[in-house]
Design a protein around this motif. Structure first.
Motif, PDB file in Angstrom:
ATOM      1  N   UNK A 106       0.482  -0.411  13.562  1.00 34.95           N
ATOM      2  CA  UNK A 106      -1.082  -0.247  13.073  1.00 34.95           C
ATOM      3  C   UNK A 106      -1.047  -0.106  11.527  1.00 34.95           C
ATOM      4  N   UNK A 107       0.001   0.365  10.819  1.00 40.32           N
ATOM      5  CA  UNK A 107      -0.124   0.250   9.414  1.00 40.32           C
ATOM      6  C   UNK A 107       0.097  -0.990   9.015  1.00 40.32           C
ATOM      7  N   UNK A 108       0.752  -2.069   9.569  1.00 41.07           N
ATOM      8  CA  UNK A 108       0.836  -3.471   9.180  1.00 41.07           C
ATOM      9  C   UNK A 108      -0.564  -4.134   9.410  1.00 41.07           C
ATOM     10  N   UNK A 109      -1.009  -3.718  10.415  1.00 38.51           N
ATOM     11  CA  UNK A 109      -2.447  -4.441  10.913  1.00 38.51           C
ATOM     12  C   UNK A 109      -3.501  -4.030   9.864  1.00 38.51           C
ATOM     13  N   UNK A 110      -3.523  -2.705   9.402  1.00 38.20           N
ATOM     14  CA  UNK A 110      -4.582  -1.972   8.731  1.00 38.20           C
ATOM     15  C   UNK A 110      -4.579  -2.673   7.074  1.00 38.20           C
ATOM     16  N   UNK A 111      -3.110  -2.621   6.647  1.00 40.40           N
ATOM     17  CA  UNK A 111      -2.697  -3.068   5.321  1.00 40.40           C
ATOM     18  C   UNK A 111      -2.458  -4.273   4.965  1.00 40.40           C
ATOM     19  N   UNK A 112      -2.681  -5.494   5.943  1.00 39.05           N
ATOM     20  CA  UNK A 112      -2.009  -6.689   5.684  1.00 39.05           C
ATOM     21  C   UNK A 112      -3.148  -7.385   4.447  1.00 39.05           C
ATOM     22  N   UNK A 113      -4.327  -6.986   4.632  1.00 38.83           N
ATOM     23  CA  UNK A 113      -5.413  -7.532   3.649  1.00 38.83           C
ATOM     24  C   UNK A 113      -4.966  -7.170   2.181  1.00 38.83           C
ATOM     25  N   UNK A 114      -4.333  -5.918   2.172  1.00 37.32           N
ATOM     26  CA  UNK A 114      -4.036  -5.197   0.993  1.00 37.32           C
ATOM     27  C   UNK A 114      -2.682  -6.160   0.203  1.00 37.32           C
ATOM     28  N   UNK A 115      -2.174  -6.831   1.020  1.00 37.67           N
ATOM     29  CA  UNK A 115      -0.847  -7.513   0.214  1.00 37.67           C
ATOM     30  C   UNK A 115      -1.234  -9.146  -0.033  1.00 37.67           C
ATOM     31  N   UNK A 116      -1.112  -9.519  -1.156  1.00 37.02           N
ATOM     32  CA  UNK A 116      -1.141 -10.878  -1.226  1.00 37.02           C
ATOM     33  C   UNK A 116      -0.226 -11.575  -0.516  1.00 37.02           C
ATOM     34  N   UNK A 117      -0.226 -12.947  -0.283  1.00 43.22           N
ATOM     35  CA  UNK A 117       0.578 -13.617   0.574  1.00 43.22           C
ATOM     36  C   UNK A 117       1.949 -13.699   0.104  1.00 43.22           C
ATOM     37  N   UNK A 118       2.277 -13.699  -1.311  1.00 42.85           N
ATOM     38  CA  UNK A 118       3.387 -13.761  -1.781  1.00 42.85           C
ATOM     39  C   UNK A 118       4.286 -12.384  -1.649  1.00 42.85           C
ATOM     40  N   UNK A 133      15.849  -8.008  10.088  1.00 44.37           N
ATOM     41  CA  UNK A 133      14.549  -8.467  10.356  1.00 44.37           C
ATOM     42  C   UNK A 133      13.755  -7.134  10.807  1.00 44.37           C
ATOM     43  N   UNK A 134      14.362  -6.014  11.100  1.00 48.16           N
ATOM     44  CA  UNK A 134      13.538  -4.673  11.524  1.00 48.16           C
ATOM     45  C   UNK A 134      12.223  -4.675  10.480  1.00 48.16           C
ATOM     46  N   UNK A 135      11.231  -4.729  11.404  1.00 47.40           N
ATOM     47  CA  UNK A 135       9.894  -4.759  10.655  1.00 47.40           C
ATOM     48  C   UNK A 135       9.604  -3.263   9.956  1.00 47.40           C
ATOM     49  N   UNK A 136      10.285  -2.282  10.177  1.00 45.33           N
ATOM     50  CA  UNK A 136       9.967  -0.912   9.467  1.00 45.33           C
ATOM     51  C   UNK A 136      10.449  -1.205   8.000  1.00 45.33           C
ATOM     52  N   UNK A 137      11.651  -1.831   7.704  1.00 43.46           N
ATOM     53  CA  UNK A 137      11.873  -1.965   6.400  1.00 43.46           C
ATOM     54  C   UNK A 137      11.214  -2.848   5.648  1.00 43.46           C
ATOM     55  N   UNK A 138      10.268  -3.566   6.218  1.00 38.30           N
ATOM     56  CA  UNK A 138       9.308  -4.364   5.465  1.00 38.30           C
ATOM     57  C   UNK A 138       8.614  -3.584   4.179  1.00 38.30           C
ATOM     58  N   UNK A 139       8.739  -2.366   4.519  1.00 34.75           N
ATOM     59  CA  UNK A 139       7.755  -1.555   3.513  1.00 34.75           C
ATOM     60  C   UNK A 139       8.773  -0.680   2.680  1.00 34.75           C
ATOM     61  N   UNK A 140       9.968  -0.910   2.759  1.00 32.04           N
ATOM     62  CA  UNK A 140      10.992  -0.315   1.977  1.00 32.04           C
ATOM     63  C   UNK A 140      11.032  -0.683   0.380  1.00 32.04           C
ATOM     64  N   UNK A 141      10.395  -1.732   0.018  1.00 37.53           N
ATOM     65  CA  UNK A 141      10.146  -2.138  -1.339  1.00 37.53           C
ATOM     66  C   UNK A 141       9.181  -1.068  -2.034  1.00 37.53           C
ATOM     67  N   UNK A 142       8.233  -0.731  -1.084  1.00 32.50           N
ATOM     68  CA  UNK A 142       7.067   0.146  -1.742  1.00 32.50           C
ATOM     69  C   UNK A 142       7.737   1.709  -2.121  1.00 32.50           C
TER      70      UNK A 142
END
Length: 373
Positions: A106-118, A133-142
């Motif tokens: 849900x978080x990814x769907x909501x905030x995808x427009x907030x992130x530039x493609x790069x 490739x665990x999608x949870x760790x996509x948000x670690x850089x934030x």
């Protein structure tokens, strides 16, 4: 001159003294304001009304019976509202990241427009490289803290200037920096750059043209005359479109407007208005003044009532070189040209002013006053 509701009441002595001056560095900083001023969550309220179309005008057609304009104070408030909007979006973003019921999908769907493609590409690459490739760790850089221990962490968000925001966990001195610009013709928030030294992440912008249209805040928000509540949301879009198009956000190989460009835009508008006032007053008091010539020269800068009053009097003002005792000047149309809506001049025997109700309507344009019949 009688008082009006939020017109730009101009004092001629002050104008003529500052006509050709550009914004100094100190004035630019004052315009940018400090953090406490920029985040005034209770700006002055403004009256809002439903706009009624006059007879014969249907749908969203431009109303031929009104002058459409903005106030220069609105440009300054637009700048502050843009910071406030991004602060609210980031506050929601980090509140959800640290929530106990965090749902990655849900978080990814909501905030995808907030992130530039790069940014999207790099955080996916980070998760793939470091966490299989665990999608949870996509948000670690934030966040500078391990993503698995993020629950109930509170973050302090600070605007640093130049579109950069710092995010620091309460009680921690390690932070993350995000560059959040205003993108698209409606100038919505987009994260284009990210720096997280705790996890050795440094994401720079790669293609400034394809950053997207930005993130639209769904919840109600309001900063002075700008908000997304009901019809009033149109006024943000109206001013944003003017700024975006004037600053060539759609042409200059990029899809966003930086703080520096917005401040430069405001500076240009201020200098244009100052120069107009200098020329206007000089011509009004010139020895060779004639009303027909004057009105013809400033036909695009005078309301019908003022043009008619000048033609009817046609008295020279140069006899005593007296400047008008008052002017009301607004920024008219999408090109934001100066429009004199009020003029008080004892020599000419003119005392015209506008007592208009300031409201942001549900049409394409901003404030409106009836054109003089």
């Amino acid at each position: 001159m009688k008082s009006s509701l939020l017109p730009i009441l101009l004092c001629l002595a002050a104008f003529c003294a500052s006509c050709s001056k550009q914004m100094t560095e100190e004035e630019m900083l004052n315009f940018r304001s400090d953090i406490s001023t920029a985040y005034d969550f209770n700006p002055p309220p403004i009256e809002q009304r439903q706009y009624d179309l006059p007879p014969g005008v249907k749908g969203r057609h431009v109303n031929p019976y009104t002058y459409s304009f903005v106030l220069d104070s609105d440009l300054k408030q637009f700048y502050q509202a843009g910071i406030d909007l991004r602060m609210k979006v980031l506050d929601n973003f980090y509140s959800q990241i640290s929530g106990a019921n965090f749902n990655n999908s849900d978080f990814s769907n909501q905030y995808r427009p907030l992130l530039a493609p790069n940014v999207r590409a790099e955080i996916r690459k980070y998760a793939k490289t470091n966490h299989d490739g665990d999608d949870l760790y996509m948000w670690q850089p934030f966040t500078p803290l391990p993503i698995v221990s993020k629950i109930y962490v509170r973050y302090q968000i600070t605007y640093e200037g130049d579109d950069w925001f710092s995010i620091t966990p309460m009680g921690d001195d390690t932070g993350v920096r995000l560059r959040v610009v205003l993108a698209g013709k409606n100038m919505m928030p987009v994260i284009t750059e990210l720096k997280n030294p705790a996890f050795d992440v440094n994401i720079a912008i790669t293609d400034s043209k394809g950053v997207g249209k930005g993130y639209t805040l769904k919840q109600e928000w309001e900063y002075g005359v700008f908000n997304n509540k009901g019809y009033n949301n149109t006024y943000w879009n109206y001013v944003a479109n003017i700024v975006y198009n004037t600053c060539n956000g759609h042409k200059a190989d990029k899809g966003f407007i930086t703080e520096a460009e917005l401040l430069a835009f405001a500076d240009r508008i201020e200098r244009k208005r100052a120069q107009f006032l200098q020329d206007f007053c000089a011509d009004l008091t010139a020895p060779n003044y004639t009303a027909p010539t004057f009105v013809q020269k400033y036909s695009g800068n005078l309301t019908t009532a003022i043009s008619s009053a000048l033609i009817e009097t046609n008295k020279p003002t140069a006899a005593n070189e007296t400047l008008p005792s008052g002017l009301q000047v607004v920024l008219y149309g999408k090109e934001l040209r100066p429009l004199v809506v009020g003029l008080s001049d004892e020599t000419l025997g003119i005392d015209i002013h506008k007592n208009f109700d300031v409201h942001r309507n549900n049409l394409w344009y901003g404030i409106s006053i009836n054109k003089d019949k």
